[in-house]
Design a protein around this motif. Structure first.
Motif, PDB file in Angstrom:
ATOM      1  N   SER A 204       0.817  -1.217   0.000  1.00 24.64           N
ATOM      2  CA  SER A 204       0.000   0.000   0.000  1.00 24.64           C
ATOM      3  C   SER A 204       0.851   1.268   0.000  1.00 24.64           C
ATOM      4  O   SER A 204       0.320   2.377   0.074  1.00 24.64           O
ATOM      5  CB  SER A 204      -0.968  -0.012   1.192  1.00 24.64           C
ATOM      6  OG  SER A 204      -0.258  -0.262   2.379  1.00 24.64           O
ATOM      7  N   GLU A 205       2.170   1.092  -0.078  1.00 23.97           N
ATOM      8  CA  GLU A 205       3.043   2.265  -0.192  1.00 23.97           C
ATOM      9  C   GLU A 205       2.657   3.062  -1.447  1.00 23.97           C
ATOM     10  O   GLU A 205       2.442   2.494  -2.516  1.00 23.97           O
ATOM     11  CB  GLU A 205       4.517   1.834  -0.307  1.00 23.97           C
ATOM     12  CG  GLU A 205       5.078   1.120   0.910  1.00 23.97           C
ATOM     13  CD  GLU A 205       4.771  -0.374   0.906  1.00 23.97           C
ATOM     14  OE1 GLU A 205       4.125  -0.856  -0.061  1.00 23.97           O
ATOM     15  OE2 GLU A 205       5.153  -1.050   1.873  1.00 23.97           O
ATOM     16  N   MET A 206       2.597   4.361  -1.275  1.00 25.50           N
ATOM     17  CA  MET A 206       2.181   5.228  -2.385  1.00 25.50           C
ATOM     18  C   MET A 206       3.384   5.949  -2.972  1.00 25.50           C
ATOM     19  O   MET A 206       4.213   6.488  -2.251  1.00 25.50           O
ATOM     20  CB  MET A 206       1.171   6.268  -1.889  1.00 25.50           C
ATOM     21  CG  MET A 206      -0.120   5.700  -1.382  1.00 25.50           C
ATOM     22  SD  MET A 206      -1.063   4.883  -2.687  1.00 25.50           S
ATOM     23  CE  MET A 206      -1.702   6.331  -3.573  1.00 25.50           C
ATOM     24  N   ARG A 207       3.426   5.963  -4.297  1.00 27.13           N
ATOM     25  CA  ARG A 207       4.485   6.706  -4.969  1.00 27.13           C
ATOM     26  C   ARG A 207       3.899   7.503  -6.136  1.00 27.13           C
ATOM     27  O   ARG A 207       2.890   7.109  -6.727  1.00 27.13           O
ATOM     28  CB  ARG A 207       5.568   5.755  -5.506  1.00 27.13           C
ATOM     29  CG  ARG A 207       6.439   5.114  -4.451  1.00 27.13           C
ATOM     30  CD  ARG A 207       7.345   6.131  -3.776  1.00 27.13           C
ATOM     31  NE  ARG A 207       8.241   5.518  -2.801  1.00 27.13           N
ATOM     32  CZ  ARG A 207       7.937   5.275  -1.521  1.00 27.13           C
ATOM     33  NH1 ARG A 207       6.730   5.599  -1.063  1.00 27.13           N
ATOM     34  NH2 ARG A 207       8.819   4.730  -0.705  1.00 27.13           N
ATOM     35  N   ASP A 208       4.584   8.599  -6.431  1.00 30.90           N
ATOM     36  CA  ASP A 208       4.204   9.449  -7.559  1.00 30.90           C
ATOM     37  C   ASP A 208       5.121   9.048  -8.718  1.00 30.90           C
ATOM     38  O   ASP A 208       6.236   9.518  -8.845  1.00 30.90           O
ATOM     39  CB  ASP A 208       4.432  10.916  -7.141  1.00 30.90           C
ATOM     40  CG  ASP A 208       3.846  11.909  -8.141  1.00 30.90           C
ATOM     41  OD1 ASP A 208       3.831  11.592  -9.339  1.00 30.90           O
ATOM     42  OD2 ASP A 208       3.440  12.993  -7.699  1.00 30.90           O
ATOM     43  N   TRP A 209       4.632   8.137  -9.548  1.00 29.44           N
ATOM     44  CA  TRP A 209       5.461   7.564 -10.617  1.00 29.44           C
ATOM     45  C   TRP A 209       5.554   8.527 -11.787  1.00 29.44           C
ATOM     46  O   TRP A 209       4.543   9.023 -12.283  1.00 29.44           O
ATOM     47  CB  TRP A 209       4.861   6.233 -11.080  1.00 29.44           C
ATOM     48  CG  TRP A 209       4.760   5.245  -9.960  1.00 29.44           C
ATOM     49  CD1 TRP A 209       3.691   5.059  -9.135  1.00 29.44           C
ATOM     50  CD2 TRP A 209       5.773   4.346  -9.510  1.00 29.44           C
ATOM     51  NE1 TRP A 209       3.969   4.089  -8.194  1.00 29.44           N
ATOM     52  CE2 TRP A 209       5.242   3.630  -8.402  1.00 29.44           C
ATOM     53  CE3 TRP A 209       7.083   4.062  -9.925  1.00 29.44           C
ATOM     54  CZ2 TRP A 209       5.977   2.666  -7.710  1.00 29.44           C
ATOM     55  CZ3 TRP A 209       7.807   3.101  -9.240  1.00 29.44           C
ATOM     56  CH2 TRP A 209       7.252   2.419  -8.144  1.00 29.44           C
ATOM     57  N   THR A 210       6.759   8.775 -12.236  1.00 24.61           N
ATOM     58  CA  THR A 210       6.948   9.688 -13.357  1.00 24.61           C
ATOM     59  C   THR A 210       7.806   9.006 -14.417  1.00 24.61           C
ATOM     60  O   THR A 210       8.857   8.442 -14.126  1.00 24.61           O
ATOM     61  CB  THR A 210       7.638  11.001 -12.913  1.00 24.61           C
ATOM     62  OG1 THR A 210       8.906  10.694 -12.316  1.00 24.61           O
ATOM     63  CG2 THR A 210       6.781  11.756 -11.911  1.00 24.61           C
ATOM     64  N   ASP A 211       7.331   9.050 -15.640  1.00 25.18           N
ATOM     65  CA  ASP A 211       8.061   8.415 -16.733  1.00 25.18           C
ATOM     66  C   ASP A 211       9.269   9.273 -17.108  1.00 25.18           C
ATOM     67  O   ASP A 211       9.184  10.501 -17.209  1.00 25.18           O
ATOM     68  CB  ASP A 211       7.149   8.242 -17.949  1.00 25.18           C
ATOM     69  CG  ASP A 211       7.799   7.383 -19.024  1.00 25.18           C
ATOM     70  OD1 ASP A 211       7.467   6.187 -19.099  1.00 25.18           O
ATOM     71  OD2 ASP A 211       8.652   7.917 -19.773  1.00 25.18           O
ATOM     72  N   VAL A 212      10.395   8.619 -17.309  1.00 23.94           N
ATOM     73  CA  VAL A 212      11.656   9.323 -17.544  1.00 23.94           C
ATOM     74  C   VAL A 212      11.591  10.233 -18.783  1.00 23.94           C
ATOM     75  O   VAL A 212      12.267  11.260 -18.841  1.00 23.94           O
ATOM     76  CB  VAL A 212      12.814   8.303 -17.662  1.00 23.94           C
ATOM     77  CG1 VAL A 212      12.646   7.423 -18.906  1.00 23.94           C
ATOM     78  CG2 VAL A 212      14.171   8.991 -17.655  1.00 23.94           C
TER      79      VAL A 212
END
Lengths: 309, 309
Positions: A204-212
C-alpha cells in the motif's frame, strides 16, 4: 547553445541528453561511469569526460568547448540501499561533487544557471497525501539526507554569491532502460517464472510515478524558463499517487499470465510510506505530463520483453 | 581513560585539553595547524597528529593509543568571513571532515561517543530573544550553512547507524588567547590609541557571550553525562544577552581612559542581529556558568595588556 550535463551517462541523463540534442543544443557531459562510443552517439552527446566533477575537469571542458549557458547537475548517489551500505561514498558523490561544482561556478562561470536533480527522499517519512515544497524535511536515509545537503549548498551559494540554481525534486522516475528498483525486480522475477512473487513492504506504499521521458522534457523546460529567482525548489511529481499493489498488478497484467503478488509486510530501511507531489508549482509552469502510468508500464514491459535494449 | 580531540590546537581545543588533562584523562589530538612542543606540554596534550581527519590518520592514532571512549570534534571552519572568502575550504573543514570522522566511527569505533562543537550561526537571522534548540534554522553565511550540514550528518549517522553524538551549539565564545573578533579588535585599536573608534554595525546587536573556560567545562560535562539518546542537540549559551555597545563600553572602562566608541551602521555580511540561547536544556544539566561577562572582560583586558601570553 552549449549545455553541460553532470551524470549524463545515468538513467535520466541519457534521456535528457537525447531530448536536448534533438532540440538543437550542443551537449557535453561529465561524470563517473563509462559510456561506449555507440551509446554516446545514440544519445547525441558531443563529449563525455569520464571523471570527477572538480575544477580541473570543469576547466578542461570549458577550455575545449567554452562556458555553458546551463548546467544540468544530475550526478550523485542514486540508491537508498547503497547509501546505507556506503554512506561516505554517497556523501561524496552527492554533496562533495555539488560543493565543487558550485565553487567552480562561483569563480569561473557565475553567469551559468544550474538545474539540479534532487529527490523526494528529502521529504522522508511522516507524510501522507500531496507534499508541497515547503513541507518539513525528514529524510530517513543517508541518500535523502545527502540530497538535502546538496539542496542547502545550492541555496547557500545562491544567497551568498548569487549563483543561480533551480532544484527539481524528482519523485519515482521509471521507464525503459531502468535496470533496478521495483519494476525491474518484478519483471525479472516474472521472467524467471517464480511461483511465489513475494515483495517487501505492504503493497500500500504510495508513490508518484513519473516516466523518464516526461522528466527529461521537464528538465529541459525548467532550463528554458525565464529565471526570476536566484534559487528555486520545485516538485517534479505529477500529483498523482499509485500504490505498489496497483503498479505490480499492472505489470503482471501487461506481462500476461496469472501470477499472484504477495507482500511480506517487512519494510525496507530508509523507505518512506508515501511520497506524492503537491504539483501546484508545476501547474503554474503549464507542464503537461504525457505518459500515463498505464502507458508507461506497458512500455516498460514491452522494453523488458524485447530484451532490454 | 583515553579521549581524542579534533582541532585540539584551536582556541577552545587548548582549553578543553587542559581541562581534561587536569581531570586525569589521557588526551590525544588530531587536526590541522602546528602546535609547538612547549605548547603541547602546557595544555597537557599527549599526542598531536597534525593532519587531515581521515581514516588513515584516525587508524594511526588508534594503533598507537587504542580506541577513544570519547571524541570531541572541534575541528572545522572558525570564521564567517573566511567562509565567504573561501566557501569550499570552509565546507571541506567543517562538513567533509565530519563525514570522514563519522564514517570511521561507524566502521572502527562504533562504541565511541562524539561530542561535536557546532555554532549558534545555524540559527541565523530573524531571531530575537532566547532561541530554543528546535527553532527554525536560517543560517545566513556559508559558515552557518556548513555547521548545519555537519549537524545533519551527525543526526543521519545516529539514525541510520546508531553512531552516538551530542551536538553543542556554541554561542559567542571569547576569553584570553582569542586573537580575533570583537574583543581582539577593540583592544588592538585601544592599544594603538586610535582617536575615533568606529565599529561596524549599530552596536545594538545582541550576543550570548560565553567565556572559553566555562565552555571547556561544559564540553567535559557533556561527555561525562550518562548518554540517554543516540543523538542530542543542546545550546551552549548562558541565556543572557549583552549588546555590542555594552561589551565595547566594558572593554573601554577596563582599559582605562575615555575613548568614545561609535558605530558605522553598516552591517557585515553573514552577521545576524541577535543570537541568544534558550538555556532550558542546560539548566536541566545543572551546569553552572562561573565567569560573568564583567569578570570575563576584565580577564581579557588583563591578558591583552600583559602582552597576550
Amino acid at each position: 547553445m552549449s549545455v553541460w550535463i553532470t551524470g549524463a551517462s545515468g538513467f535520466v541523463g541519457r534521456y535528457l541528453t537525447r531530448e536536448l540534442a534533438d532540440a538543437g543544443y550542443e551537449v557535453h557531459g561529465i561524470g563517473h561511469g563509462g559510456l561506449e562510443e555507440f551509446e554516446r552517439q545514440r544519445i547525441g552527446l558531443q563529449t563525455w569526460l569520464n571523471g570527477e566533477i572538480d575544477a580541473a575537469n570543469l576547466n578542461a571542458l570549458a577550455a575545449r568547448h567554452g562556458l555553458p549557458s546551463k548546467i544540468f547537475h544530475l550526478a550523485g548517489g542514486s540508491s537508498v540501499g547503497l547509501s546505507i551500505a556506503q554512506p561516505l561514498e554517497d556523501f561524496s558523490r552527492t554533496v562533495v561533487s555539488t560543493a565543487r561544482l558550485l565553487e567552480w561556478l562561483r569563480g569561473s562561470a557565475p553567469e551559468s544557471h544550474v538545474i539540479v536533480a534532487s529527490s523526494a527522499a528529502v521529504y522522508g517519512a511522516n507524510h501522507s497525501g500531496p507534499i508541497s515544497e515547503d513541507a518539513a524535511l525528514n529524510p530517513v536515509s543517508p541518500y535523502g539526507q545527502h540530497k538535502r545537503m546538496m539542496e542547502q549548498l545550492c541555496g547557500s551559494y545562491a544567497m551568498t554569491f548569487g549563483v543561480r540554481s533551480t532544484v527539481l525534486r524528482l519523485f519515482s522516475v521509471y521507464g525503459p532502460r531502468l535496470r533496478k528498483q521495483l519494476l525491474w525486480e518484478i519483471c525479472s522475477r516474472l521472467q524467471r517464472a517464480e511461483q511465489a512473487l513475494v515483495l517487501g513492504g505492504t503493497g500500500s506504499e504510495m508513490r508518484d510515478w513519473t516516466d523518464v521521458r516526461d522528466v527529461a522534457r521537464l528538465l529541459k523546460k525548467l532550463a528554458e524558463q525565464p529565471q526570476l529567482e536566484t534559487f528555486r525548489i520545485i516538485n517534479g511529481g505529477s500529483g498523482r499517487g499509485t500504490s505498489v499493489v496497483d503498479v505490480a498488478d499492472m505489470l503482471v497484467a501487461n506481462w500476461g499470465g496469472k501470477v499472484e503478488v504477495q507482500y511480506s509486510g517487512i519494510t525496507r530501511a530508509g523507505d518512506p510510506f508515501s511520497l506524492m507531489a503537491d504539483d501546484a508549482g508545476l501547474r503554474q509552469l503549464s507542464f503537461d505530463w504525457r505518459v500515463s502510468i498505464d502507458q508507461g508500464i506497458a512500455d516498460y514491459v514491452k522494453w523488458f520483453k524485447d530484451g532490454c535494449r
